[in-house]
Write a protein that holds these residues in place. Structure first.
Motif, PDB file in Angstrom:
ATOM      1  N   ALA A  15      15.358   4.722   9.259  1.00 17.09           N
ATOM      2  CA  ALA A  15      16.444   4.615  10.034  1.00 17.09           C
ATOM      3  C   ALA A  15      16.447   4.611  11.684  1.00 17.09           C
ATOM      4  O   ALA A  15      17.065   3.794  12.303  1.00 17.09           O
ATOM      5  N   GLN A  16      15.393   5.534  12.381  1.00 21.71           N
ATOM      6  CA  GLN A  16      15.352   5.490  13.700  1.00 21.71           C
ATOM      7  C   GLN A  16      14.654   4.059  13.995  1.00 21.71           C
ATOM      8  O   GLN A  16      15.018   3.623  15.217  1.00 21.71           O
ATOM      9  N   ALA A  17      14.054   3.453  13.520  1.00 21.14           N
ATOM     10  CA  ALA A  17      13.275   2.072  13.907  1.00 21.14           C
ATOM     11  C   ALA A  17      14.462   0.805  13.248  1.00 21.14           C
ATOM     12  O   ALA A  17      14.039  -0.098  13.584  1.00 21.14           O
ATOM     13  N   GLY A  18      15.550   1.452  12.970  1.00 19.74           N
ATOM     14  CA  GLY A  18      16.410   0.086  12.389  1.00 19.74           C
ATOM     15  C   GLY A  18      16.133  -0.460  11.178  1.00 19.74           C
ATOM     16  O   GLY A  18      16.408  -1.597  10.798  1.00 19.74           O
ATOM     17  N   LEU A  19      14.958   0.181  10.324  1.00 23.08           N
ATOM     18  CA  LEU A  19      14.756  -0.526   9.191  1.00 23.08           C
ATOM     19  C   LEU A  19      15.425  -0.039   8.000  1.00 23.08           C
ATOM     20  O   LEU A  19      15.055   0.872   7.105  1.00 23.08           O
ATOM     21  N   THR A  20      16.667  -0.190   7.986  1.00 20.22           N
ATOM     22  CA  THR A  20      17.619   0.489   6.843  1.00 20.22           C
ATOM     23  C   THR A  20      17.827  -0.676   5.929  1.00 20.22           C
ATOM     24  O   THR A  20      17.780  -2.183   5.871  1.00 20.22           O
ATOM     25  N   PRO A  21      18.429  -0.175   4.667  1.00 20.80           N
ATOM     26  CA  PRO A  21      18.671  -1.178   3.342  1.00 20.80           C
ATOM     27  C   PRO A  21      19.425  -2.621   3.900  1.00 20.80           C
ATOM     28  O   PRO A  21      19.199  -3.683   3.387  1.00 20.80           O
ATOM     29  N   GLY A  22      20.331  -2.599   4.873  1.00 20.48           N
ATOM     30  CA  GLY A  22      21.016  -3.642   5.313  1.00 20.48           C
ATOM     31  C   GLY A  22      20.033  -4.758   5.871  1.00 20.48           C
ATOM     32  O   GLY A  22      19.886  -5.846   5.504  1.00 20.48           O
ATOM     33  N   LEU A  23      19.045  -4.390   6.697  1.00 22.20           N
ATOM     34  CA  LEU A  23      17.952  -5.144   7.247  1.00 22.20           C
ATOM     35  C   LEU A  23      16.973  -5.456   6.511  1.00 22.20           C
ATOM     36  O   LEU A  23      16.350  -6.542   6.210  1.00 22.20           O
ATOM     37  N   LEU A  24      16.472  -4.383   5.498  1.00 26.38           N
ATOM     38  CA  LEU A  24      15.645  -4.690   4.495  1.00 26.38           C
ATOM     39  C   LEU A  24      16.335  -4.612   3.186  1.00 26.38           C
ATOM     40  O   LEU A  24      16.624  -3.979   2.244  1.00 26.38           O
ATOM     41  N   PRO A  25      16.822  -6.015   2.589  1.00 23.16           N
ATOM     42  CA  PRO A  25      17.532  -5.932   1.219  1.00 23.16           C
ATOM     43  C   PRO A  25      16.655  -5.679   0.082  1.00 23.16           C
ATOM     44  O   PRO A  25      17.454  -5.498  -0.984  1.00 23.16           O
ATOM     45  N   PHE A  26      15.220  -5.328   0.122  1.00 25.55           N
ATOM     46  CA  PHE A  26      14.562  -5.135  -0.884  1.00 25.55           C
ATOM     47  C   PHE A  26      14.659  -3.485  -0.904  1.00 25.55           C
ATOM     48  O   PHE A  26      13.895  -2.993  -2.039  1.00 25.55           O
ATOM     49  N   LEU A  27      15.042  -2.878  -0.024  1.00 25.41           N
ATOM     50  CA  LEU A  27      14.985  -1.281   0.107  1.00 25.41           C
ATOM     51  C   LEU A  27      16.409  -1.046  -0.502  1.00 25.41           C
ATOM     52  O   LEU A  27      17.639  -0.832   0.228  1.00 25.41           O
ATOM     53  N   PRO A  28      16.574  -0.454  -1.713  1.00 24.85           N
ATOM     54  CA  PRO A  28      17.702   0.203  -2.192  1.00 24.85           C
ATOM     55  C   PRO A  28      18.611   1.468  -1.266  1.00 24.85           C
ATOM     56  O   PRO A  28      17.561   2.123  -0.948  1.00 24.85           O
ATOM     57  N   PRO A  29      19.825   1.395  -1.016  1.00 21.24           N
ATOM     58  CA  PRO A  29      20.078   2.292  -0.323  1.00 21.24           C
ATOM     59  C   PRO A  29      19.698   3.817  -0.806  1.00 21.24           C
ATOM     60  O   PRO A  29      19.661   4.719  -0.024  1.00 21.24           O
ATOM     61  N   ASP A  30      19.587   3.912  -2.207  1.00 22.17           N
ATOM     62  CA  ASP A  30      19.159   5.320  -2.609  1.00 22.17           C
ATOM     63  C   ASP A  30      17.869   5.643  -2.791  1.00 22.17           C
ATOM     64  O   ASP A  30      17.257   6.260  -3.774  1.00 22.17           O
ATOM     65  N   PHE A  31      16.864   4.718  -2.209  1.00 27.05           N
ATOM     66  CA  PHE A  31      15.444   4.711  -2.631  1.00 27.05           C
ATOM     67  C   PHE A  31      14.712   5.934  -2.336  1.00 27.05           C
ATOM     68  O   PHE A  31      15.029   6.580  -1.166  1.00 27.05           O
ATOM     69  N   LYS A  32      14.050   6.237  -3.466  1.00 31.50           N
ATOM     70  CA  LYS A  32      13.240   7.423  -3.116  1.00 31.50           C
ATOM     71  C   LYS A  32      11.924   7.026  -3.636  1.00 31.50           C
ATOM     72  O   LYS A  32      11.700   6.678  -4.819  1.00 31.50           O
ATOM     73  N   PRO A  33      11.032   7.271  -2.936  1.00 29.82           N
ATOM     74  CA  PRO A  33       9.708   6.771  -3.257  1.00 29.82           C
ATOM     75  C   PRO A  33       9.221   7.912  -4.420  1.00 29.82           C
ATOM     76  O   PRO A  33       9.331   8.800  -4.604  1.00 29.82           O
ATOM     77  N   THR A  34       8.194   7.299  -5.220  1.00 31.09           N
ATOM     78  CA  THR A  34       7.599   8.017  -6.305  1.00 31.09           C
ATOM     79  C   THR A  34       6.240   8.472  -6.260  1.00 31.09           C
ATOM     80  O   THR A  34       5.637   8.882  -6.918  1.00 31.09           O
ATOM     81  N   THR A  35       5.562   7.875  -4.844  1.00 36.88           N
ATOM     82  CA  THR A  35       4.356   8.065  -4.693  1.00 36.88           C
ATOM     83  C   THR A  35       4.280   7.972  -3.170  1.00 36.88           C
ATOM     84  O   THR A  35       4.964   7.414  -2.511  1.00 36.88           O
ATOM     85  N   GLN A  36       3.063   8.568  -2.489  1.00 39.30           N
ATOM     86  CA  GLN A  36       2.856   8.399  -0.981  1.00 39.30           C
ATOM     87  C   GLN A  36       1.847   7.431  -0.768  1.00 39.30           C
ATOM     88  O   GLN A  36       0.873   7.321  -1.546  1.00 39.30           O
ATOM     89  N   LEU A  37       2.139   6.411  -0.017  1.00 37.61           N
ATOM     90  CA  LEU A  37       1.166   5.324   0.221  1.00 37.61           C
ATOM     91  C   LEU A  37       0.497   5.527   1.519  1.00 37.61           C
ATOM     92  O   LEU A  37       0.936   5.925   2.508  1.00 37.61           O
ATOM     93  N   HIS A  38      -0.882   5.611   1.245  1.00 32.51           N
ATOM     94  CA  HIS A  38      -1.831   5.872   2.280  1.00 32.51           C
ATOM     95  C   HIS A  38      -2.585   4.818   2.898  1.00 32.51           C
ATOM     96  O   HIS A  38      -3.245   4.128   1.727  1.00 32.51           O
ATOM     97  N   VAL A  39      -2.478   4.375   4.072  1.00 34.70           N
ATOM     98  CA  VAL A  39      -3.005   3.211   4.649  1.00 34.70           C
ATOM     99  C   VAL A  39      -3.587   3.557   5.952  1.00 34.70           C
ATOM    100  O   VAL A  39      -3.297   4.751   6.599  1.00 34.70           O
ATOM    101  N   SER A  40      -5.020   3.072   6.222  1.00 34.18           N
ATOM    102  CA  SER A  40      -5.701   3.589   7.427  1.00 34.18           C
ATOM    103  C   SER A  40      -6.695   2.294   7.786  1.00 34.18           C
ATOM    104  O   SER A  40      -7.034   1.725   7.020  1.00 34.18           O
TER     105      SER A  40
END
Length: 191
Positions: A15-40
């Protein structure tokens, strides 16, 4: 960190980065991740918007995630996308979403056996551009999911631009289960 507190931090940072469901049409407004994605990248973890220079991202990152909390069968496979909503610049994102990497057939707790549908192309914002936001998106694949490189689009530089993530995800029945993101800047960029 528990998945619940991770979810709160993730949604706040998006939200702070402006990456909200409106900008990200693939992100449901009620999105809750079911796993943590680790990237390095070279043991430097991607963590909810931290900054990487282009030279730190030349080679593909290490990706891992644990089994989903909703007890999917161990045969479940996942697709990872790395996309840039800020191409060519955050002030003029006419080529959003830029497709940097698409990998399918990923398994929880296991890095082998995946197929690159779009080969990795490291972030490369120009030095005079403000940092870009890069999204790592993990999707659960439907049973019988089998795509080829042609199903995603060409590898050529210009073929990667204006990738319609939401349409592509919907067409192939993918379900978003994890998100991570970072900022990327050119090596010569100064604030």
């Amino acid at each position: 960190m528990s998945l619940e507190s991770h979810t709160q931090q993730l949604m706040q940072s998006l939200a702070q980065a402006g990456l909200t469901p409106g900008l990200l049409p693939f992100l449901p407004p009620d999105f809750k991740p079911t796993t943590q994605l680790h990237v390095s990248f070279n043991n430097k973890p991607v963590s909810l918007g931290n900054l990487f220079r282009a030279s730190e991202c030349k080679t593909a990152p290490t990706v891992s995630f644990s089994e989903e909390e909703n007890n999917q069968p161990s045969s479940t496979s996942y697709t990872l996308l790395l996309v840039d909503p800020d191409a060519p610049t955050p002030d003029d994102p006419k080529f959003a979403f830029w497709r940097h990497w698409v990998v399918s057939g990923l398994k929880a707790e296991e890095a082998n056996g995946a197929t690159a549908l779009t080969e990795y192309l490291g972030p490369g914002p120009k030095d005079d551009s403000r940092p870009h936001r890069y999204l790592f998106l993990l999707f659960r694949e439907p049973e019988g999911f089998a795509l080829t490189k042609e199903d995603v689009g060409g590898e050529e530089f210009t073929a990667r631009r204006s990738f319609k993530v939401a349409e592509w995800v919907e067409r192939h029945g993918l379900e978003l289960v994890g998100v991570n993101w970072m900022l990327g800047a050119g090596d010569g960029w100064t604030e």
